[in-house]
Enzyme design. Structure first.
Site, PDB file in Angstrom:
ATOM      1  N   CYS A 149      21.136  -3.299  -6.527  1.00 49.94           N
ATOM      2  CA  CYS A 149      20.267  -3.681  -7.531  1.00 49.94           C
ATOM      3  C   CYS A 149      19.314  -2.557  -8.224  1.00 49.94           C
ATOM      4  O   CYS A 149      18.938  -2.367  -9.506  1.00 49.94           O
ATOM      5  CB  CYS A 149      19.102  -4.650  -7.071  1.00 49.94           C
ATOM      6  N   GLU A 192      44.406 -10.713 -19.670  1.00 51.06           N
ATOM      7  CA  GLU A 192      43.216 -11.669 -19.126  1.00 51.06           C
ATOM      8  C   GLU A 192      43.906 -12.665 -18.023  1.00 51.06           C
ATOM      9  O   GLU A 192      43.299 -13.302 -17.052  1.00 51.06           O
ATOM     10  CB  GLU A 192      42.539 -12.276 -20.384  1.00 51.06           C
ATOM     11  N   CYS A 201      26.607  -5.633  -9.848  1.00 50.40           N
ATOM     12  CA  CYS A 201      25.994  -7.013  -9.164  1.00 50.40           C
ATOM     13  C   CYS A 201      27.155  -7.620  -8.539  1.00 50.40           C
ATOM     14  O   CYS A 201      27.675  -8.641  -8.778  1.00 50.40           O
ATOM     15  CB  CYS A 201      25.727  -7.641 -10.454  1.00 50.40           C
ATOM     16  N   CYS A 224      15.334  -8.808 -14.397  1.00 43.78           N
ATOM     17  CA  CYS A 224      16.250  -9.777 -13.667  1.00 43.78           C
ATOM     18  C   CYS A 224      15.158 -10.478 -12.661  1.00 43.78           C
ATOM     19  O   CYS A 224      14.573  -9.898 -11.662  1.00 43.78           O
ATOM     20  CB  CYS A 224      17.114  -9.110 -12.587  1.00 43.78           C
ATOM     21  N   CYS A 264      21.025  -1.250 -11.314  1.00 47.85           N
ATOM     22  CA  CYS A 264      21.353  -2.305 -12.184  1.00 47.85           C
ATOM     23  C   CYS A 264      20.812  -2.012 -13.730  1.00 47.85           C
ATOM     24  O   CYS A 264      19.527  -1.905 -13.667  1.00 47.85           O
ATOM     25  CB  CYS A 264      21.526  -3.600 -11.760  1.00 47.85           C
TER      26      CYS A 264
END
Length: 328
Positions: free
Chosen positions: A190, A36, A183, A199, A193
């Site tokens: 799109c 991370e 995205c 959305c 997605c």
């Protein structure tokens, strides 16, 4: 069947997710934490190919990292940049005293771990039902809810609204993958997605969020003087916040009048808030400064240097090699 964005996301992740990433194949919070922190400001490909495995091989456990010297940690971090991350890792490992926290609430107390990072580690290692809010997730939320304004407090509210508390690991990993592969910041895909049916921003994704005002970075000029004495070179371990802990050559604003320094070349190094334009010289003039220590070329290889100092070092080595070829 009624459309569910959470269910659609999980189905997409099962088929398209990056399931083989090594930090997704463990529940040990230590390597998850390392990944991370490395992935902040750094692409997955770079972390995988150059840094993640060597770092864990050198510091295989929380205890090993805590017992290491900061110089060693910075050396293994060399090339990743944003060295505050490495310093915070080292400090946090020592503060843990052999046991990594088990809740996001406790993780946030460690240096270098903010709210989103704590949520990520807690959800991946302990399945704690908490959403994350990294750059990819922010972009998804802005578009899904058609949010123009950049307001992190507001985004956290929407992050919880879209979150699936029953599948925190899969949901958060999927959100990162959709942001990284679908995205996209530019030319989002799109049509494929999983959030497309619901959305609100899919018709004009580039409008969300509003564009940041870009400012040109200032240029700082510097004279880098590599002092030499008996084939050893002077370097100082930096104590200021910027590049703290890294070793570097002497830097001044101007070359003194009457200097006999030998010009080695120019370097350019881009940092997050400015660009360094450096002119590098080799100096055999007397130099006394208790902050500096003297090292051979082989010893310098073991030191952790900034990228700018590495470039200065490359100019020095090139100059020395040229002189050897010329028989000087």
């Amino acid at each position: 069947m009624k459309y569910s964005p959470q269910q659609s996301l999980l189905i997409w992740y099962e088929k398209n997710g990056r399931h083989t990433l090594p930090w997704r194949l463990t529940k040990d919070p230590y390597p998850i934490w390392i990944s991370e922190i490395m992935l902040q400001q750094t692409q997955v490909k770079t972390v995988l190919e150059r840094f993640y495995f060597p770092f864990l091989e050198r510091f295989p456990s929380l205890e090993a990292l805590a017992e290491a010297q900061l110089d060693d940690v910075l050396k293994m971090w060399e090339g990743l940049g944003y060295y505050t991350r490495a310093r915070n890792l080292h400090t946090a490992a020592r503060e843990c005293r052999g046991t990594f926290p088990r809740t996001a609430h406790d993780m946030i107390s460690l240096p270098g771990i903010g709210r989103s990072t704590a949520h990520a580690i807690a959800s991946f290692a302990y399945n704690e039902p908490l959403p994350i809010l990294d750059a990819n997730v922010k972009r998804i939320l802005h578009r899904f809810f058609a949010l123009s304004k950049r307001d992190e407090k507001q985004l956290w509210t929407y992050a919880y609204q879209l979150f699936d508390p029953n599948h925190p690991f899969e949901y958060n990993q999927a959100m990162m993958d959709v942001g990284a592969t679908v995205c996209l910041a530019k030319k989002p895909l799109c049509d494929v997605c999983p959030f497309k049916p619901a959305c609100l921003g899919k018709g004009s994704p580039d409008a969300y969020p509003e564009k940041k005002t870009t400012r040109s970075k200032p240029i700082r000029t510097s004279v880098i003087r590599i002092y030499r004495r008996d084939n050893r070179y002077a370097l100082m371990q930096r104590s200021s916040r910027f590049l703290h802990g890294l070793w570097g050559f002497s830097e001044t604003v101007n070359l003194p009048i009457g200097s006999t320094d030998h010009f080695l070349g120019d370097i350019t190094q881009h940092y997050s808030h400015f660009t360094l334009a450096g002119t590098v010289y080799l100096s055999d003039e007397p130099f006394e400064d208790e902050r500096f220590e003297w090292f051979s070329l082989d010893e310098i290889k073991e030191l952790s240097l900034s990228r700018a100092d590495h470039k200065a070092m490359a100019l020095l080595r090139y100059n020395l090699d040229q002189k050897r070829e010329d028989g000087c």
